[in-house]
Design a protein around this motif. Structure first.
Motif, short mmCIF file in Angstrom:
data_model
loop_
_atom_site.label_atom_id
_atom_site.label_comp_id
_atom_site.label_asym_id
_atom_site.label_seq_id
_atom_site.Cartn_x
_atom_site.Cartn_y
_atom_site.Cartn_z
N LYS A 389 -34.50 -27.55 -11.49
CA LYS A 389 -35.65 -26.68 -11.22
C LYS A 389 -35.39 -25.24 -11.68
CE LYS A 389 -37.26 -29.48 -7.34
NZ LYS A 389 -37.62 -29.54 -5.92
N MET A 390 -34.76 -25.12 -12.85
CA MET A 390 -34.50 -23.80 -13.43
C MET A 390 -35.60 -23.38 -14.39
SD MET A 390 -30.40 -24.10 -14.13
CE MET A 390 -30.15 -22.34 -14.32
N ALA A 391 -36.48 -24.30 -14.73
CA ALA A 391 -37.58 -24.01 -15.64
C ALA A 391 -38.63 -25.09 -15.50
CB ALA A 391 -37.08 -23.93 -17.09
N ALA A 392 -39.79 -24.83 -16.05
CA ALA A 392 -40.89 -25.81 -16.03
C ALA A 392 -41.09 -26.39 -17.42
CB ALA A 392 -42.18 -25.14 -15.54
N MET A 393 -41.57 -27.61 -17.47
CA MET A 393 -41.82 -28.26 -18.76
C MET A 393 -42.77 -27.44 -19.61
SD MET A 393 -41.18 -30.69 -20.82
CE MET A 393 -40.46 -32.08 -19.92
N GLU A 394 -43.76 -26.77 -18.97
CA GLU A 394 -44.72 -25.97 -19.72
C GLU A 394 -44.04 -24.83 -20.48
OE1 GLU A 394 -44.99 -26.83 -16.63
OE2 GLU A 394 -46.90 -27.86 -16.31
N GLU A 395 -42.98 -24.28 -19.88
CA GLU A 395 -42.24 -23.21 -20.56
C GLU A 395 -41.62 -23.70 -21.86
OE1 GLU A 395 -40.11 -20.08 -17.92
OE2 GLU A 395 -40.00 -21.98 -16.84
N PHE A 396 -41.01 -24.88 -21.80
CA PHE A 396 -40.39 -25.42 -23.01
C PHE A 396 -41.45 -25.73 -24.07
CE2 PHE A 396 -37.11 -26.68 -19.79
CZ PHE A 396 -36.09 -25.91 -20.30
N LYS A 397 -42.59 -26.26 -23.64
CA LYS A 397 -43.66 -26.55 -24.59
C LYS A 397 -44.17 -25.26 -25.24
CE LYS A 397 -45.31 -30.82 -22.38
NZ LYS A 397 -46.43 -31.46 -21.66
N GLU A 398 -44.31 -24.23 -24.43
CA GLU A 398 -44.79 -22.96 -24.97
C GLU A 398 -43.78 -22.37 -25.94
OE1 GLU A 398 -46.26 -18.67 -23.16
OE2 GLU A 398 -46.61 -20.51 -22.02
N MET A 399 -42.48 -22.47 -25.57
CA MET A 399 -41.44 -21.98 -26.46
C MET A 399 -41.45 -22.74 -27.78
SD MET A 399 -37.64 -20.99 -25.06
CE MET A 399 -37.91 -21.64 -23.43
N ASP A 400 -41.58 -24.07 -27.70
CA ASP A 400 -41.60 -24.89 -28.91
C ASP A 400 -42.76 -24.47 -29.83
OD1 ASP A 400 -39.44 -26.28 -27.94
OD2 ASP A 400 -40.61 -28.02 -27.26
N SER A 401 -43.91 -24.18 -29.22
CA SER A 401 -45.07 -23.76 -30.01
C SER A 401 -44.81 -22.43 -30.69
CB SER A 401 -46.29 -23.66 -29.09
OG SER A 401 -47.41 -23.19 -29.79
N GLU A 402 -44.20 -21.49 -29.97
CA GLU A 402 -43.88 -20.19 -30.55
C GLU A 402 -42.86 -20.32 -31.68
OE1 GLU A 402 -44.50 -17.73 -26.34
OE2 GLU A 402 -42.48 -18.12 -27.13
N ILE A 403 -41.88 -21.19 -31.49
CA ILE A 403 -40.85 -21.38 -32.52
C ILE A 403 -41.47 -21.98 -33.78
CG2 ILE A 403 -38.78 -22.70 -33.10
CD1 ILE A 403 -37.99 -22.35 -30.08
N ARG A 404 -42.33 -22.98 -33.60
CA ARG A 404 -42.98 -23.59 -34.77
C ARG A 404 -43.78 -22.55 -35.55
NH1 ARG A 404 -43.59 -28.15 -31.32
NH2 ARG A 404 -45.61 -27.39 -30.58
N LYS A 405 -44.46 -21.69 -34.82
CA LYS A 405 -45.25 -20.63 -35.48
C LYS A 405 -44.32 -19.68 -36.24
CE LYS A 405 -48.57 -16.93 -34.58
NZ LYS A 405 -49.29 -16.15 -33.55
N GLU A 406 -43.21 -19.30 -35.61
CA GLU A 406 -42.25 -18.39 -36.26
C GLU A 406 -41.70 -19.01 -37.54
OE1 GLU A 406 -37.86 -16.32 -35.44
OE2 GLU A 406 -38.79 -17.59 -33.91
N ILE A 407 -41.37 -20.30 -37.48
CA ILE A 407 -40.81 -20.98 -38.65
C ILE A 407 -41.84 -21.06 -39.77
CG2 ILE A 407 -39.82 -23.13 -39.52
CD1 ILE A 407 -37.97 -21.54 -37.63
N GLU A 408 -43.09 -21.36 -39.43
CA GLU A 408 -44.13 -21.44 -40.46
C GLU A 408 -44.36 -20.09 -41.12
OE1 GLU A 408 -45.50 -24.09 -41.74
OE2 GLU A 408 -44.31 -25.34 -40.39
N GLU A 409 -44.36 -19.03 -40.33
CA GLU A 409 -44.52 -17.69 -40.89
C GLU A 409 -43.34 -17.33 -41.79
OE1 GLU A 409 -45.03 -15.22 -37.47
OE2 GLU A 409 -47.16 -15.73 -37.21
N ALA A 410 -42.14 -17.72 -41.37
CA ALA A 410 -40.95 -17.45 -42.18
C ALA A 410 -41.00 -18.23 -43.50
CB ALA A 410 -39.69 -17.83 -41.40
N ALA A 411 -41.48 -19.47 -43.44
CA ALA A 411 -41.59 -20.28 -44.65
C ALA A 411 -42.61 -19.70 -45.61
CB ALA A 411 -41.96 -21.72 -44.28
N LEU A 412 -43.70 -19.16 -45.07
CA LEU A 412 -44.71 -18.52 -45.91
C LEU A 412 -44.11 -17.31 -46.62
CD1 LEU A 412 -47.67 -18.34 -46.83
CD2 LEU A 412 -48.13 -16.94 -44.81
#
Length: 451
Positions: A389-412
């Motif tokens: 109970k150190m984090a919620a699943m929603e936090e990881f999902k939100e982080m994953d979404s932010e990371i995917r966006k960062e990677i796509e911007e970097a690739a562009l």
């Protein structure tokens, strides 16, 4: 008063509180509730959601405090009320975990068998390792599209090694590695877009587009070296500089199991032991040197014992906490003036040796899948945090979404940034020197070099 607030919230959300208390109702809501005002609506469309801040340590809001906070929000017509289960959950701020005991050589005792992890550390480790994973998968995609050319060695599967080492040393300490260097380049502070731009040979790359996959550098990070095993004597030299300067710094010198039989490595061991250099030699044993298993290439696969007169540790390289604790132990050993120490990190790469290696001619797909399902470093950390109970699943999902966006911007960026001009080919040969002429491919062709 509580009834009035409850009724108001029902009207806003369209939910039925029923027999719930107001605080139970607030905690049960998991999404945003926007107050019905033009200002709030505009704010909701223009403001990007940020990762939630962790709650104060050992603080648990009472029901009355929750009601007071929501009453304040409701009284402000221009406010944006965030009703989220994560915002009020009583997350565990710190937890202790059992970790695999290290095998030791010439040591009376090894690192501790338990490791403490704070919520903030866990989220940071997860974000870093997941970013490395996504970055490497994007590099795979760009290579298959023929946007990245030449040699390219990916690091996915081994993220716990880079993250655990970085978490245990100081930014002023030194790191040098072989050609599987993207992960270490990132943990040493280089943004993803500069790494991907270097892979695509663009001007905005960390080495101005002239180094490529195997030659990336950052402050106190010396690459990225293309010659098998050649970075190990260099690492010993960096450790010699640390001792000479008396700065209490260490050098982490990494190599793979494929380089472990090189003669120059044993020469570096000898000099480091003679001079008691603050050098942490680390063998990242991912089980295969190119396409040859360690059992077929090495008479002894106990790489942590290879230093003979140098103390050694064998560590679970798929567990970021095990790597962190072992590296802390090794760094303390070096800083205490006891000389070098050798670590073997037992890890695994999911891709082949390089992008030219499909990775399944000398091992089965089932073997790779078994490691993914049982020992994946990112999943292991995530499961630990969720189960405690150190984090919620929603936090990881939100982080994953932010990371995917960062990677796509970097690739562009990495595919749109211009290539370096030809007249910059010889720049940066020297640091802080006047421009000089450099001979080209023929005696009469001259190029210029600027620092």
């Amino acid at each position: 008063m509580l009834t009035a607030i409850s009724n108001a919230l029902c009207r806003i959300t369209g939910s039925n509180v029923g027999s719930q208390t107001v605080s139970e109702f607030l905690i049960g809501q998991s999404e945003l509730v926007n107050l019905t005002s033009p200002a709030a609506s505009a704010l909701a469309t223009t403001t990007q959601r940020q990762p939630p801040k962790p709650p104060p340590v050992n603080t648990k809001a009472s029901e009355a405090e929750l009601v007071t906070e929501q009453t304040t929000l409701l009284s402000d017509p221009g406010a944006k009320a965030v009703v989220s289960s994560r915002a009020f959950a009583d997350f565990t701020p710190k937890a202790s975990f059992e970790i695999k005991k290290c095998d030791v050589h010439r040591l009376e005792e090894g690192p501790p068998g338990q490791a403490e992890l704070t919520r903030e550390q866990g989220l940071h480790y997860y974000r870093t390792m997941q970013t490395i994973r996504r970055m490497e998968l994007k590099a795979d995609q760009l290579y298959k599209q023929k946007i990245i050319r030449g040699f390219c060695h990916l690091y996915d599967g081994q993220e716990a090694c880079a993250m655990g080492i970085e978490a245990a040393i100081n930014p002023t300490d030194h790191v040098i590695t072989a050609y599987r260097a993207h992960g270490y380049t990132y943990t040493r502070g280089v943004p993803v877009k500069q790494i991907l731009a270097e892979l695509t040979g663009r001007k905005g790359g960390i080495a101005k587009g002239k180094g490529g996959s195997m030659h990336m550098y950052a402050p106190n990070f010396y690459g990225g070296n293309g010659i098998v095993g050649a970075q190990v004597p260099l690492g010993a030299g960096i450790a010699l500089a640390c001792k000479y300067l008396g700065n209490n710094q260490v050098c982490v010198t990494l190599y793979g199991d494929g380089a472990a039989n090189q003669g120059q490595i044993f020469e570096a061991y000898n000099m480091a032991a003679l001079w008691k250099l603050p050098c942490i030699f680390i063998c990242e044993n991912n089980k295969y040197g190119m396409g040859t298993s360690v059992e077929r290439s090495s008479a002894s696969t106990d790489y942590y014992r290879r230093g003979d007169y140098i103390p050694g540790l064998r560590v679970d390289g798929m567990d970021v906490l095990s790597v962190r604790e072992a590296t802390k132990f090794a760094a303390d050993h070096c800083r205490a003036g006891k000389g070098p120490i050798l670590m073997e990190l037992q890890t695994y790469r999911y891709h082949g040796h390089s992008m030219s290696d499909p990775g399944v001619s000398y091992r089965t797909r089932e073997e790779i899948q078994e490691v993914r399902s049982k020992s994946d470093p990112i999943s292991m950390l995530k499961d630990r945090m969720l189960s405690n109970k150190m984090a919620a699943m929603e936090e990881f999902k939100e982080m994953d979404s932010e990371i995917r966006k960062e990677i796509e911007e970097a690739a562009l960026f990495a595919t749109s940034d211009p290539e370096p001009p030809l007249d910059a080919l010889c720049d940066h040969i020297f640091h802080n020197e006047p421009p000089l002429e450099v001979r080209g491919t023929t005696p009469w062709s001259k190029l210029k070099s600027s620092s």
